[in-house]
Write a protein that holds these residues in place. Structure first.
Motif, PDB file in Angstrom:
ATOM      1  N   ASP A   1      65.299  32.716 -16.744  1.00  0.00           N
ATOM      2  CA  ASP A   1      64.454  31.713 -16.293  1.00  0.00           C
ATOM      3  C   ASP A   1      63.120  31.652 -16.967  1.00  0.00           C
ATOM      4  O   ASP A   1      62.404  30.684 -17.324  1.00  0.00           O
TER       5      ASP A   1
ATOM      6  N   LEU B   1      68.743  43.658 -10.650  1.00  0.00           N
ATOM      7  CA  LEU B   1      67.945  42.647 -10.481  1.00  0.00           C
ATOM      8  C   LEU B   1      66.346  43.237 -10.004  1.00  0.00           C
ATOM      9  O   LEU B   1      65.570  42.573 -10.678  1.00  0.00           O
TER      10      LEU B   1
ATOM     11  N   GLN C   1      50.297  40.804 -21.059  1.00  0.00           N
ATOM     12  CA  GLN C   1      50.541  40.301 -22.416  1.00  0.00           C
ATOM     13  C   GLN C   1      51.462  41.196 -23.070  1.00  0.00           C
ATOM     14  O   GLN C   1      51.275  41.925 -23.990  1.00  0.00           O
TER      15      GLN C   1
ATOM     16  N   ASP D   1      54.205  38.057 -16.422  1.00  0.00           N
ATOM     17  CA  ASP D   1      53.295  37.181 -15.997  1.00  0.00           C
ATOM     18  C   ASP D   1      52.059  37.724 -15.910  1.00  0.00           C
ATOM     19  O   ASP D   1      50.913  37.074 -16.212  1.00  0.00           O
ATOM     20  N   GLU D   2      51.901  39.063 -16.094  1.00  0.00           N
ATOM     21  CA  GLU D   2      50.504  39.574 -15.590  1.00  0.00           C
ATOM     22  C   GLU D   2      49.872  40.267 -17.039  1.00  0.00           C
ATOM     23  O   GLU D   2      48.754  40.194 -17.411  1.00  0.00           O
TER      24      GLU D   2
ATOM     25  N   LYS E   1      57.352  40.457 -13.783  1.00  0.00           N
ATOM     26  CA  LYS E   1      55.991  40.474 -13.122  1.00  0.00           C
ATOM     27  C   LYS E   1      55.075  41.144 -14.561  1.00  0.00           C
ATOM     28  O   LYS E   1      53.978  40.588 -14.704  1.00  0.00           O
TER      29      LYS E   1
ATOM     30  N   ALA F   1      63.090  42.058 -11.942  1.00  0.00           N
ATOM     31  CA  ALA F   1      61.872  41.632 -11.234  1.00  0.00           C
ATOM     32  C   ALA F   1      60.561  42.158 -11.892  1.00  0.00           C
ATOM     33  O   ALA F   1      59.498  41.819 -12.018  1.00  0.00           O
ATOM     34  N   VAL F   2      60.813  43.623 -12.113  1.00  0.00           N
ATOM     35  CA  VAL F   2      59.602  44.493 -12.971  1.00  0.00           C
ATOM     36  C   VAL F   2      59.274  43.667 -14.159  1.00  0.00           C
ATOM     37  O   VAL F   2      58.012  43.505 -14.424  1.00  0.00           O
TER      38      VAL F   2
ATOM     39  N   LEU G   1      62.976  52.034 -12.575  1.00  0.00           N
ATOM     40  CA  LEU G   1      61.587  51.403 -12.592  1.00  0.00           C
ATOM     41  C   LEU G   1      60.418  51.951 -13.104  1.00  0.00           C
ATOM     42  O   LEU G   1      59.526  51.511 -13.649  1.00  0.00           O
TER      43      LEU G   1
ATOM     44  N   GLN H   1      69.992  35.818 -13.877  1.00  0.00           N
ATOM     45  CA  GLN H   1      69.625  34.522 -13.518  1.00  0.00           C
ATOM     46  C   GLN H   1      67.950  34.929 -13.333  1.00  0.00           C
ATOM     47  O   GLN H   1      67.215  33.906 -13.628  1.00  0.00           O
ATOM     48  N   LYS H   2      67.451  35.750 -13.064  1.00  0.00           N
ATOM     49  CA  LYS H   2      66.048  35.866 -12.661  1.00  0.00           C
ATOM     50  C   LYS H   2      65.221  35.857 -13.923  1.00  0.00           C
ATOM     51  O   LYS H   2      64.334  35.055 -13.883  1.00  0.00           O
TER      52      LYS H   2
END
Lengths: 334, 559
Positions: B140, B103, B117, B114-115, B111, B107-108, B62, B136-137
């Motif tokens: 999406d 996973l 660009q 999302d935050e 994130k 997740a990182v 990470l 899966q994560k």
């Protein structure tokens, strides 16, 4: 990113929104745990919520956001006499962060250049008097969870390492979100959250269309879209502030307390944290709706979110924990 | 059906263009079954256009992704050097070996998407259809998926993604079209709202690329094929039984609103068109497969090669301690640095000519870990006619009870059921009670007793768990009346022979196991089998779920 999505413009998800607002009214309720499937707007809601919170007064130059000069820890030498206002801090705790960055540690650069020890604050300092948001809380490493639990419980961050001995207050509201199918959360951490809500994907076609429309408008011009919801957001903010002021003038009758206790006994929730949260949350809700005293309707409304995560798991009972709470409330209140 | 729906190169090209136009809206593309040649062609596109590309490996930590203190440069420079994360780089990202992406990394990445660009992400996923879906994560958030399984590399020649300036004027979408998209997504069993938003964006961008300012029905069709088709879970029209609660609710509300018939008719037409287009895109075996999927095992989150590495070096970190590194232990660079930092000024004075940091052996810190190995309890449950239905219910109950306190014991639980001709993995190793309940509820009983197949599946799973650094323990619940052999043919004697063969393999592999005889009388064959495997044998004729889990717990401690 740019302007966050306006909080009031979130379609549905009433429970999640209510839970967040209630913690803003009474921080003692504790954190909020948001569980739900992918793509239900968990993260959006929480980022939007940050934008809604009222500003707080802090001592200028104090790294732990102290309100008064007397609260500034003695190891801080940058604090001035002045105070200024900042937005309520909402600190993101990313996965993969090291424990140093959370608690704070020796300032390496300073030590290398000056040859002196100095404490560099971490996220726990930044989150003091605000919110600590952990996305994917169920994927967080165990030792970090332990660390957070400890600080959340004591309200103080103690660093004893590399010859440093530093402590400062760290009182924050924990907000966690995650998808239960990707991993369970430890019971100890579950209990630490005051409220828990489950978000579902919007149920009706109209709601779904509305979600998509609003998202589209927002994506096309986020600033303008946020402005068009300014009024709504402001209204809600005023409501929160008024509720916060009136919170302790809301009375709680003995029979309400009795009722809360009975519900918790019936559900067999461990410890007294359940009762406390139940009463506090009901009172915050009463304050929000402008009531002078807590009545049974408020208890009924918030019981599932205050208790459902505290039940002993009985895998042989197929009903969801939310239903079990409702069943119990129904039985006690009648 | 226009030809180019089927042309993978063309589809890939469109997908690349859409991602390039609006990385935030579409996220990226998952490439399934890509060969080396496909990959190099895609990479070639970026090189020829001088578009920066960052390759991501699944074993990146990470910290690699998000950045942090760069220990090596810090030491050589003598001041703090931070290292920027790979995800902060401009341009596109190519994630190779997506099937092994842990996973946490996903997740990182989510994130950051999302935050910040960040540029579009292309993921190469080599997992097969029957493997658990590891992605899966993140998948999406990635709009498109391209399956290259039957595409010859010489036929795969998408041209490079165009570059766009920021002034993109999006076409308007009508309410009808939007509603049709929402309804079709529900029909296809896509409950997450993100794909619908992406599909809508895709229609608008498609008409933009075409130079129009309105969304045509063809855009709608193409966008659904590209964004929704690979997410489809069910084909409701064919299989009404499989509608679940959510759909029922949505369907009823749909019927409630019948004010504007003509309006709704139009929506209906559009919707049918979308569903047809999506169906045509799916190969027929896939449709059958989709029908099965509801009953099938869902994914476990714990697969992947990243975990394997981490499990060995991670554990639960303890504070580091003074010491010298040897072959096994690792230096904790950061705390070594912290140890040495305060002395630098003094040491520099002692050794004036010296540049960089002065680190003495006494500063060295060794990383320490609590090494608690995680257990995987593999339940092998007999669901045949002979071990009656009630037994199965008790076994399910026991599994759930074990899971309920699995967290504190750090146990994973997996479940294999055998009935009819073969065994089936019902639950990949998991700690999630939610997932377990979901999968267990759909498991029925009846049919023959393929004991050998059950044991074989269990051994394979045990091997796999061992590879990922966990300790497998098998718990076999059966009456031992095997009557189906490994090949799926009936016959008591060959069935027992096969079971014994497998048991011997298990013994050689030193997999600890417990056999629980759930038949009414104790079965000597089963206790022999247990002996062969060097396993415990318990006879529990009338146990309920709680007793079962209690005695299991006790014998597993011994196993």
């Amino acid at each position: 990113m740019n302007t966050p999505f306006p909080f009031s413009a979130i379609v549905g998800q009433d429970n999640m929104k209510l839970a967040l607002v209630l913690t803003a009214i009474d921080p003692k309720i504790g954190g909020v745990l948001v569980f739900g499937d992918r793509g239900t707007g968990k993260s959006t809601a929480i980022r939007a919520f940050a934008d809604l919170l009222p500003p707080i007064k802090v001592v200028t130059g104090c790294p732990v956001n102290s309100e008064h000069h007397i609260d500034v820890p003695d190891w801080v030498d940058t604090a001035s006499k002045k105070t200024h206002r900042i937005n309520t801090p909402v600190v993101d705790l990313p996965l993969g962060i090291s424990s140093d960055r959370i608690t704070g540690a020796l300032d390496i650069e300073y030590a290398l250049i000056e040859g002196k020890k100095r404490f560099q604050t971490g996220l726990l300092a930044k989150a003091n008097r605000g919110y600590l948001y952990i996305d994917e809380v169920n994927l967080l490493e165990d030792h970090l969870v332990d660390l957070l639990l400890d600080v959340a419980q004591s309200g103080e961050n103690v660093v004893e390492r590399e010859g440093l001995s530093v402590r400062h207050t760290s009182q924050f509201i924990l907000i966690g979100s995650g998808n239960p199918e990707e991993g369970e959360l430890r019971p100890q951490l579950l209990d630490r959250f005051g409220l828990s809500v489950e978000v579902l994907t919007p149920g009706t076609v109209d709601e779904r269309i509305e979600v998509i429309k609003r998202r589209d408008d927002y994506d096309n011009n986020s600033d303008e879209y946020a402005r068009s919801w300014d009024k709504e957001n402001k209204k809600l903010r005023t409501k929160i502030q008024r509720a916060k002021k009136n919170l302790y003038s809301v009375s709680v009758d003995t029979n309400i307390l009795e009722c809360c206790a009975k519900i918790c006994i019936d559900l067999g929730s461990d410890g007294l944290r359940g009762e406390l949260t139940l009463v506090r949350t009901a009172r915050a809700l009463a304050a929000l709706t402008g009531k002078k005293s807590v009545d049974i309707a408020q208890v009924k409304k918030i019981a599932p979110m205050a208790l459902s995560h505290r039940l002993r798991r009985d895998p042989l009972d197929d009903a969801g924990s939310g239903t079990r709470v409702e069943r119990s409330v129904e039985k006690i209140i009648g | 059906m226009p030809e180019d729906y089927m042309d993978i190169s063309k589809l890939t090209e469109i997908a690349l263009n859409l991602c390039s136009a609006a990385p935030q809206a579409f996220g990226g593309i998952v490439f399934k079954n890509a060969s080396e040649a496909h990959m190099s062609h895609l990479r070639g596109l970026f090189i020829s256009e001088k578009i920066p590309v960052t390759i991501l490996q699944p074993f990146y930590t990470l910290k690699d992704l998000t950045g942090g203190i760069d220990a090596i440069s810090t030491m050589s420079a003598g001041k703090l050097v931070t290292q920027s994360g790979l995800l902060e780089k401009p341009g596109w990202f190519i994630q190779v070996m997506g099937e092994k992406l842990p996973l946490e990394n996903q997740a990182v990445m989510c994130k950051q998407m999302d935050e910040k660009q960040i540029g579009p992400i292309l993921i190469f996923d080599d997992s097969r259809r029957e493997d658990p879906n590891v992605l899966q994560k993140i998948s999406d958030r990635l709009a498109f998926q391209v399956d290259l399984i039957n595409v010859r590399h010489c036929d795969f020649e998408p041209s490079d993604p165009s570059t766009f300036d920021r002034n993109i004027r999006l076409a308007a979408i009508t309410d009808n079209q939007r509603k049709a998209l929402v309804l079709s997504a529900i029909k296809l069993g896509i409950y997450s709202i993100r794909p619908v938003i992406m599909a809508q964006k895709a229609t608008q961008f498609l008409s933009f690329l075409d130079g129009r300012d309105f969304v045509s029905n063809r855009d709608l069709e193409l966008a659904s094929v590209m964004v929704l088709a690979h997410r489809a879970i069910i084909m409701q029209s064919d299989e009404p039984d499989q509608t679940d609660d959510t759909t029922d609710k949505i369907e009823t509300s749909e019927k409630d609103e019948g004010e504007e018939l003509t309006h709704d008719d139009q929506t209906q037409l559009l919707q049918d068109m979308i569903i047809e287009a999506v169906k045509a895109k799916l190969p027929s075996d896939l449709i059958n497969h989709l029908k099965m999927q509801n009953k099938r095992v869902t994914n476990s989150s714990k697969t992947g090669f990243g975990h394997k590495i981490k499990a060995k070096v991670r554990g639960r970190p303890k504070p580091s301690t003074n010491g010298r590194p040897n072959g096994r232990e690792r230096i904790e660079i950061l705390s070594t640095l912290r140890n040495a930092a305060p002395w630098q000024k003094m040491r520099k004075m002692q050794q004036p000519g010296r540049k960089g940091l002065v680190i003495l052996p006494g500063d060295l810190q060794i990383q320490q870990f609590h090494n608690r190995s995680e257990r995987v309890i593999i339940f092998v449950v007999d669901a045949s006619g002979s071990a009656a239905v009630a037994r199965l219910a008790e076994a399910k109950g026991a599994v759930e009870l074990m899971l309920a306190n699995a967290y504190s014991k750090r146990d994973f639980v997996a479940l294999i059921g055998f009935r009819g001709q073969f065994a089936q993995i019902l639950l990949e190793p998991t700690r999630s009670l939610v997932q377990a309940k979901k999968n267990l509820s759909s498991f029925a009983a009846g049919g023959g007793t393929p004991l050998a197949s059950g044991l074989e599946k269990a051994l394979k799973l045990a091997e796999r768990s061992r590879q990922s650094g966990k300790t497998p323990v098998m718990a076999v619940l059966t009456d031992g009346k095997a009557n189906i052999d490994l090949a799926g043919n009936p016959g008591r004697n060959p069935a027992m022979d096969d079971a014994q063969k497998i048991a011997k393999v298990g013994c050689e592999n030193k997999i600890s196991a417990v056999f629980i005889d759930v038949g009414r009388k104790s079965n000597p064959n089963l206790s022999d089998l247990a002996n062969l495997m060097n396993a415990q044998y318990i006879n529990l004729p009338r146990a309920n779920a709680r007793d079962l889990s209690e005695s299991l717990k006790m014998s597993l401690e011994k196993a």
